[in-house]
Scaffold this motif. Structure first.
Motif: not given
Length: 255
Positions: A2-6, A10-17, A22-23, A34-46
């Motif tokens: 929900a929070d674009n800045r946050f 997260l995208k910047t902090a986690l993209s190294g690994e 980002l949706q 999609i051809n390769k399904k995600p290995d994990a999904i992070i959902i914001d609280e709202n």
């Protein structure tokens, strides 16, 4: 997110690994096609007026992606907040203010568990097709089980004297049943698995360089730094101070 800045952080902090998609709004059809399904999904609280609990449920009721680990970000890190999200079916709850090192480690642990169980399922596909429905159900049960164990260990990491009996009680299992279940899933008895969980977290905290050895001992529920040092040395055959020196002396690697 929900929070674009946050989300961008997260995208910047986690993209190294990790490779990050980002949706701004949950798009389940995109995740399932999609051809390769995600290995994990992070959902914001709202997200866009929809609570994260409902979004987690949508994912977990979609058969093609239901087994993917889901992390639900929550605003407050307290017992009442954790209980209120019990029906979300999320595999892990993480405070939105969590340390990025902890979040990165938790994501990696969830993915490793997910991939391990996926490989076991693939082997069963090749070798025991007639057992497929039962095997897949068992593997999903194992994933839910070990994720719940890890969540409880994480939530009680700093609790001094947290025992296997306490863990069994919260899991709603007898000590004997729990012993056989965790041995089946991880190949390790409960005490050994709990120690490994703590030692892996200790290594990560030392490597981050953000805490003293005494602080880490307290964070891991040890009575003092000396006792923690003995446990760390018994496990890794090097004391925490020696491990820190080893990190400092390691040559820098350009990425």
């Amino acid at each position: 997110m929900a929070d674009n800045r946050f989300g961008d952080y997260l995208k910047t902090a986690l993209s190294g690994e990790f490779d990050i998609l980002l949706q701004k709004k949950l798009d389940i059809p995109a995740l399932t096609t999609i051809n390769k399904k995600p290995d994990a999904i992070i959902i914001d609280e709202n997200v866009d007026g929809t609570c994260g609990d409902e979004l987690c449920l949508r994912i977990k009721t979609e058969e093609t992606i239901a087994a993917i680990p889901v992390i639900l970000l929550i605003e407050y890190n307290d017992n009442k907040s954790y209980i209120s999200h019990a029906a979300s079916k999320a595999d892990r709850l993480e405070p939105r203010t969590t340390d990025i090192y902890r979040l990165r480690t938790d994501i990696r642990m969830l993915i490793n568990s997910y991939l391990f169980l996926a490989k076991r399922t693939n082997r069963m596909l090749a070798n025991t097709t007639h057992m497929l429905p039962e095997a897949m159900e068992k593997d999903e049960d194992n994933l839910i089980f070990i994720n719940k164990v890890r969540e409880l260990l994480e939530n009680n990491l700093s609790t001094e004297g947290y025992t296997i009996d306490m863990l069994c009680s919260t899991m709603g299992m007898s000590r004997t049943v729990f012993y056989h279940k965790i041995k089946e899933v991880t190949g390790r008895p409960p005490v050994e698995y709990m120690l490994t969980f703590k030692m892996e977290r200790a290594k990560m905290l030392l490597k981050s360089g953000r805490h003293s050895i005494a602080e880490i001992a307290d964070m891991l529920g040890y009575c003092d730094a000396k006792y923690f040092g003995r446990k760390f040395k018994d496990y890794y055959h090097i004391c925490p101070t020696g491990y820190l020196k080893k990190i400092e002396q390691a040559p820098a690697v350009n990425s």
